[in-house]
Design an enzyme around this catalytic site. Structure first.
Site, PDB file in Angstrom:
ATOM      1  N   SER A  50       0.831  -1.211   0.000  1.00 25.67           N
ATOM      2  CA  SER A  50       0.000   0.000   0.000  1.00 25.67           C
ATOM      3  C   SER A  50       0.861   1.255   0.000  1.00 25.67           C
ATOM      4  CB  SER A  50      -0.893   0.035   1.239  1.00 25.67           C
ATOM      5  OG  SER A  50      -1.955  -0.845   1.103  1.00 25.67           O
ATOM      6  N   HIS A  70      -2.827   1.480  -4.532  1.00 23.71           N
ATOM      7  CA  HIS A  70      -2.558   0.312  -5.368  1.00 23.71           C
ATOM      8  C   HIS A  70      -2.999   0.614  -6.799  1.00 23.71           C
ATOM      9  CE1 HIS A  70      -1.354  -2.646  -2.304  1.00 23.71           C
ATOM     10  NE2 HIS A  70      -2.087  -1.889  -1.513  1.00 23.71           N
ATOM     11  N   HIS A  92      -5.988  -8.156  -2.571  1.00 20.30           N
ATOM     12  CA  HIS A  92      -6.117  -8.528  -1.157  1.00 20.30           C
ATOM     13  C   HIS A  92      -7.255  -9.528  -1.004  1.00 20.30           C
ATOM     14  CE1 HIS A  92      -4.100  -4.579  -0.975  1.00 20.30           C
ATOM     15  NE2 HIS A  92      -3.446  -5.124   0.024  1.00 20.30           N
ATOM     16  N   TYR A  94      -9.451  -9.952   1.198  1.00 22.72           N
ATOM     17  CA  TYR A  94     -10.748  -9.406   1.627  1.00 22.72           C
ATOM     18  C   TYR A  94     -11.518  -8.773   0.464  1.00 22.72           C
ATOM     19  CZ  TYR A  94      -7.904  -5.126   1.950  1.00 22.72           C
ATOM     20  OH  TYR A  94      -7.038  -4.092   1.667  1.00 22.72           O
ATOM     21  N   GLU A  95     -10.834  -8.475  -0.635  1.00 20.98           N
ATOM     22  CA  GLU A  95     -11.530  -7.910  -1.802  1.00 20.98           C
ATOM     23  C   GLU A  95     -12.151  -8.994  -2.661  1.00 20.98           C
ATOM     24  OE1 GLU A  95      -9.112  -4.695  -3.982  1.00 20.98           O
ATOM     25  OE2 GLU A  95      -7.614  -5.871  -2.883  1.00 20.98           O
ATOM     26  N   ALA A 123       2.607  -2.495   3.772  1.00 19.89           N
ATOM     27  CA  ALA A 123       2.447  -1.548   4.875  1.00 19.89           C
ATOM     28  C   ALA A 123       1.929  -2.349   6.061  1.00 19.89           C
ATOM     29  CB  ALA A 123       1.441  -0.469   4.485  1.00 19.89           C
ATOM     30  N   MET A 224      -2.565  -7.369   6.174  1.00 13.71           N
ATOM     31  CA  MET A 224      -3.629  -8.192   5.579  1.00 13.71           C
ATOM     32  C   MET A 224      -3.201  -8.753   4.224  1.00 13.71           C
ATOM     33  SD  MET A 224      -6.637  -5.421   6.217  1.00 13.71           S
ATOM     34  CE  MET A 224      -6.680  -4.421   7.715  1.00 13.71           C
ATOM     35  N   SER A 225      -1.906  -8.997   4.075  1.00 12.22           N
ATOM     36  CA  SER A 225      -1.450  -9.431   2.745  1.00 12.22           C
ATOM     37  C   SER A 225      -0.217 -10.318   2.866  1.00 12.22           C
ATOM     38  CB  SER A 225      -1.123  -8.203   1.877  1.00 12.22           C
ATOM     39  OG  SER A 225       0.070  -7.591   2.337  1.00 12.22           O
ATOM     40  N   ASN A 248       1.996   2.522  11.105  1.00  8.82           N
ATOM     41  CA  ASN A 248       1.258   2.939  12.310  1.00  8.82           C
ATOM     42  C   ASN A 248       1.669   2.001  13.443  1.00  8.82           C
ATOM     43  OD1 ASN A 248      -0.419   1.082  10.497  1.00  8.82           O
ATOM     44  ND2 ASN A 248      -1.389   0.765  12.477  1.00  8.82           N
ATOM     45  N   HIS A 262      -6.908   3.887   6.639  1.00  5.19           N
ATOM     46  CA  HIS A 262      -6.101   3.616   5.459  1.00  5.19           C
ATOM     47  C   HIS A 262      -5.440   4.909   4.958  1.00  5.19           C
ATOM     48  CE1 HIS A 262      -4.572   1.251   2.223  1.00  5.19           C
ATOM     49  NE2 HIS A 262      -5.210   1.945   1.298  1.00  5.19           N
TER      50      HIS A 262
END
Ligand SMILES: O=P(O)(O)O[C@H]1O[C@H](CO)[C@@H](O)[C@H]1O
Length: 290
Positions: A50, A70, A92, A94-95, A123, A224-225, A248, A262
């Site tokens: 990201s 992206h 990803h 979740y997509e 990230a 998440m990746s 973060n 995000h």
């Protein structure tokens, strides 16, 4: 000359692709070769996390990116003498309804073009108390939560042309690459650590209790990746160097009102992306040519 394939312009019929079909993989590779011709060859693949699409700017002749995020672009070119393919963006899980085989398909595609080394970036939220915003973490190992829960990209009947049915992931993140990268970090005088990355399903960020759980089991950063891509890369025999940009600091206490967004992740990636790109360049300069 670099060549750019923009997934946003020529949308393939994604729903019709069977990511577990070797024949479909060959069709995708052939389609890309029709566009890119002989330039669709590479020894090293780079997946940009990201806001880290600027890594693609290392390839001479490619215009600088202004919009972080992206991009959905596959880019062939050269960096430090290496033939490189850069994926500016990733799928990803979740997509795509947690279809991890589909999300990891680009790794099999670039393997078709000759890639035997993968540099994967993301990230991530920092869990390790020593981490600061903007730090880089070389992934030493991972905790692949969706994979452990039965959502591995390797689930399903295996076509042996993809690789082994049972894949050993004891050495997913190549030790010699990590050592080389740490030497580069020392030379560049930048903060780079090694650590454990945990992949969560997302897209919600993790609750403080979940972050505490991951801290207890020894995780240093979370996102998440990445793990599905690395698992497929290992099945293909691709050697991997993984890195996280700490965008973060993950919150461990429900009484702290620390909100993650995000936008903040992208902002952090854009503020620190140039250093990450210099680091990647330094690594590529030290990696022996294929
Ligand atoms: O892992 P990358 O693609 O860098 O993206 C990270 O950023 C998003 C959350 O802000 C999530 O998708 C997380 O995985």
């Amino acid at each position: 000359m670099s060549v750019i394939i923009n997934n946003n312009e020529a949308q393939p019929a994604r729903a019709q692709i069977d990511p577990r079909s070797y024949e479909d993989l060959l069709i995708i590779a052939a389609t890309i070769r029709e566009i890119a011709g002989d330039r669709a060859q590479a020894d090293i693949g780079i997946i940009c996390g990201s806001g880290l699409g600027g890594l693609g700017n290392l390839i001479p002749g490619f215009p600088p990116l202004h919009v972080p995020g992206h991009k959905g672009i596959m880019l062939f070119g050269r960096i430090a003498g290496h033939r490189v393919v850069c994926l500016q963006g990733r799928f990803h899980p979740y997509e795509y309804n947690m279809n991890l085989a589909l999300c990891a398909l680009p790794v099999r595609v670039i393997h078709q073009f000759g890639v035997r080394t993968l540099l994967v970036s993301n990230a991530a939220g920092g869990i390790n108390p020593n981490f600061q915003y903007g730090d880089l973490m070389l992934i030493k190992d991972h905790i692949f939560l969706p994979g452990l829960a039965g959502m591995s990209p390797l689930v399903g009947i295996n076509d042996d042309r993809f690789g082994a049915r049972f894949v050993s992931v004891h050495d997913s993140y190549d030790r010699s690459f990590r050592k080389l990268a740490l030497d580069v970090a020392t030379n560049q005088g930048i903060r780079v650590f090694e650590g454990i990355y945990v992949m969560c399903g997302g897209p919600q960020y993790e609750s403080p209790a979940e972050v505490s759980l991951f801290k207890t089991v020894g995780a240093d950063a979370l996102g998440m990746s990445t793990c599905h891509e690395v698992t497929v890369a290992r099945q293909c025999g691709i050697k991997v160097l993984g890195m996280s940009l700490i965008t973060n600091i993950a919150n461990l206490d429900a009484d702290n009102s620390v909100e993650v967004s995000h936008e903040e992740v992208l902002q952090a990636a854009s503020e620190n992306g140039a250093r990450a790109a210099q680091f990647v360049k330094g690594i590529l300069e030290k990696l022996p040519l294929a």
